[in-house]
Write a protein that holds these residues in place. Sequence first.
Motif, PDB file in Angstrom:
ATOM      1  N   GLU A   1       6.785   0.189  -7.119  1.00 22.40           N
ATOM      2  CA  GLU A   1       6.655   1.635  -7.285  1.00 22.40           C
ATOM      3  C   GLU A   1       5.469   1.953  -8.196  1.00 22.40           C
ATOM      4  OE1 GLU A   1      11.212   0.828  -7.698  1.00 22.40           O
ATOM      5  OE2 GLU A   1       9.347  -0.050  -8.432  1.00 22.40           O
ATOM      6  N   SER A   2       4.937   3.149  -8.005  1.00 21.73           N
ATOM      7  CA  SER A   2       3.896   3.655  -8.890  1.00 21.73           C
ATOM      8  C   SER A   2       3.908   5.168  -8.846  1.00 21.73           C
ATOM      9  CB  SER A   2       2.515   3.118  -8.476  1.00 21.73           C
ATOM     10  OG  SER A   2       2.186   3.552  -7.174  1.00 21.73           O
ATOM     11  N   GLY A   3       3.174   5.782  -9.768  1.00 24.22           N
ATOM     12  CA  GLY A   3       3.029   7.225  -9.741  1.00 24.22           C
ATOM     13  C   GLY A   3       3.822   7.982 -10.784  1.00 24.22           C
TER      14      GLY A   3
ATOM     15  N   GLY B   1       2.762   2.770   9.075  1.00 16.99           N
ATOM     16  CA  GLY B   1       3.073   1.353   9.099  1.00 16.99           C
ATOM     17  C   GLY B   1       4.440   1.005   8.558  1.00 16.99           C
ATOM     18  N   GLU B   2       5.142   1.992   7.972  1.00 14.76           N
ATOM     19  CA  GLU B   2       6.517   1.843   7.479  1.00 14.76           C
ATOM     20  C   GLU B   2       6.637   0.907   6.298  1.00 14.76           C
ATOM     21  OE1 GLU B   2       8.860   2.674  11.711  1.00 14.76           O
ATOM     22  OE2 GLU B   2       9.227   0.828  10.594  1.00 14.76           O
ATOM     23  N   ARG B   3       5.553   0.501   5.701  1.00 13.29           N
ATOM     24  CA  ARG B   3       5.660  -0.336   4.513  1.00 13.29           C
ATOM     25  C   ARG B   3       5.499   0.463   3.245  1.00 13.29           C
ATOM     26  NH1 ARG B   3       1.656  -5.147   5.031  1.00 13.29           N
ATOM     27  NH2 ARG B   3       2.272  -5.326   2.856  1.00 13.29           N
ATOM     28  N   SER B   4       5.129   1.718   3.369  1.00 13.07           N
ATOM     29  CA  SER B   4       4.962   2.556   2.188  1.00 13.07           C
ATOM     30  C   SER B   4       5.743   3.842   2.368  1.00 13.07           C
ATOM     31  CB  SER B   4       3.486   2.893   1.977  1.00 13.07           C
ATOM     32  OG  SER B   4       2.732   1.741   1.668  1.00 13.07           O
ATOM     33  N   VAL B   5       6.429   4.230   1.312  1.00 10.29           N
ATOM     34  CA  VAL B   5       7.111   5.517   1.299  1.00 10.29           C
ATOM     35  C   VAL B   5       6.695   6.260   0.032  1.00 10.29           C
ATOM     36  CG1 VAL B   5       9.059   4.788   2.707  1.00 10.29           C
ATOM     37  CG2 VAL B   5       9.175   4.557   0.210  1.00 10.29           C
ATOM     38  N   TYR B   6       6.859   7.566   0.097  1.00  9.24           N
ATOM     39  CA  TYR B   6       6.416   8.419  -0.993  1.00  9.24           C
ATOM     40  C   TYR B   6       7.508   9.415  -1.342  1.00  9.24           C
ATOM     41  CZ  TYR B   6       2.125   6.503   0.867  1.00  9.24           C
ATOM     42  OH  TYR B   6       1.182   5.636   1.329  1.00  9.24           O
ATOM     43  N   LEU B   7       7.476   9.883  -2.571  1.00  4.24           N
ATOM     44  CA  LEU B   7       8.392  10.935  -2.996  1.00  4.24           C
ATOM     45  C   LEU B   7       7.580  11.980  -3.737  1.00  4.24           C
ATOM     46  CD1 LEU B   7      11.386  11.804  -3.020  1.00  4.24           C
ATOM     47  CD2 LEU B   7      11.511  10.847  -5.341  1.00  4.24           C
ATOM     48  N   ARG B   8       7.372  13.091  -3.080  1.00  2.00           N
ATOM     49  CA  ARG B   8       6.684  14.212  -3.701  1.00  2.00           C
ATOM     50  C   ARG B   8       7.733  15.029  -4.442  1.00  2.00           C
ATOM     51  NH1 ARG B   8       1.728  16.665  -5.198  1.00  2.00           N
ATOM     52  NH2 ARG B   8       2.207  18.868  -5.508  1.00  2.00           N
TER      53      ARG B   8
ATOM     54  N   SER C   1       4.469  18.774 -11.012  1.00  2.00           N
ATOM     55  CA  SER C   1       4.678  17.942  -9.837  1.00  2.00           C
ATOM     56  C   SER C   1       4.197  16.519 -10.086  1.00  2.00           C
ATOM     57  CB  SER C   1       3.908  18.510  -8.639  1.00  2.00           C
ATOM     58  OG  SER C   1       4.349  19.807  -8.314  1.00  2.00           O
ATOM     59  N   LEU C   2       4.815  15.590  -9.374  1.00  2.00           N
ATOM     60  CA  LEU C   2       4.390  14.199  -9.340  1.00  2.00           C
ATOM     61  C   LEU C   2       4.632  13.649  -7.954  1.00  2.00           C
ATOM     62  CD1 LEU C   2       5.781  12.620 -12.668  1.00  2.00           C
ATOM     63  CD2 LEU C   2       3.381  12.946 -12.081  1.00  2.00           C
ATOM     64  N   LYS C   3       3.883  12.615  -7.605  1.00  2.00           N
ATOM     65  CA  LYS C   3       4.118  11.936  -6.332  1.00  2.00           C
ATOM     66  C   LYS C   3       4.271  10.448  -6.606  1.00  2.00           C
ATOM     67  CE  LYS C   3       2.390  11.340  -1.628  1.00  2.00           C
ATOM     68  NZ  LYS C   3       1.301  11.674  -0.666  1.00  2.00           N
ATOM     69  N   LEU C   4       5.423   9.924  -6.248  1.00  2.00           N
ATOM     70  CA  LEU C   4       5.705   8.509  -6.405  1.00  2.00           C
ATOM     71  C   LEU C   4       5.386   7.760  -5.124  1.00  2.00           C
ATOM     72  CD1 LEU C   4       9.163   8.689  -8.213  1.00  2.00           C
ATOM     73  CD2 LEU C   4       6.870   8.830  -9.197  1.00  2.00           C
ATOM     74  N   SER C   5       4.972   6.520  -5.275  1.00  2.00           N
ATOM     75  CA  SER C   5       4.691   5.665  -4.132  1.00  2.00           C
ATOM     76  C   SER C   5       5.493   4.382  -4.240  1.00  2.00           C
ATOM     77  CB  SER C   5       3.198   5.310  -4.077  1.00  2.00           C
ATOM     78  OG  SER C   5       2.406   6.464  -3.958  1.00  2.00           O
ATOM     79  N   CYS C   6       5.841   3.841  -3.098  1.00  2.00           N
ATOM     80  CA  CYS C   6       6.543   2.556  -3.050  1.00  2.00           C
ATOM     81  C   CYS C   6       5.946   1.756  -1.897  1.00  2.00           C
ATOM     82  CB  CYS C   6       8.028   2.776  -2.828  1.00  2.00           C
ATOM     83  SG  CYS C   6       8.970   1.243  -2.532  1.00  2.00           S
ATOM     84  N   VAL C   7       5.495   0.563  -2.212  1.00  2.00           N
ATOM     85  CA  VAL C   7       4.905  -0.301  -1.200  1.00  2.00           C
ATOM     86  C   VAL C   7       5.730  -1.574  -1.075  1.00  2.00           C
ATOM     87  CG1 VAL C   7       2.863  -1.582  -0.498  1.00  2.00           C
ATOM     88  CG2 VAL C   7       2.614   0.590  -1.707  1.00  2.00           C
TER      89      VAL C   7
END
Length: 122
Positions: free
Chosen positions: A6-8, A75-82, A17-23
Amino acid sequence: QVQLVESGGGSVQPGGSLKLSCVAAESNASINCMAWFRQAPGKEREGVAYIYLRRNSAYYADSVKGRFSASRENGERSVYLRMDRLNYEDTAMYYCAAGPVCGLAQRQYNYWGQGTQVTVSS
């Protein structure tokens, strides 16, 4: 074993606001769902959102509905949470999870990231 990173996370003022990423480090055919959980100090970990990868459909906990938006890359390897209109109650460690079955229960997920901290303060 699927590694999730995770990052962000960070510190933001109320209303921000923040946007999180998960790879995911690699693809895994058993993974149908990726989710976001959070855990505030002294509280149990709770599910906030998940994405059913094959349909790119998302579901949200009532506490974040209308403010948070989950998405994935093709590609389904990354998801995000805005996360919009953040408030003090959103302060927590946020975790990404992946597993074969969708839902907001921890037991439904096999793989977990290490977490990224979100702090809402003025």
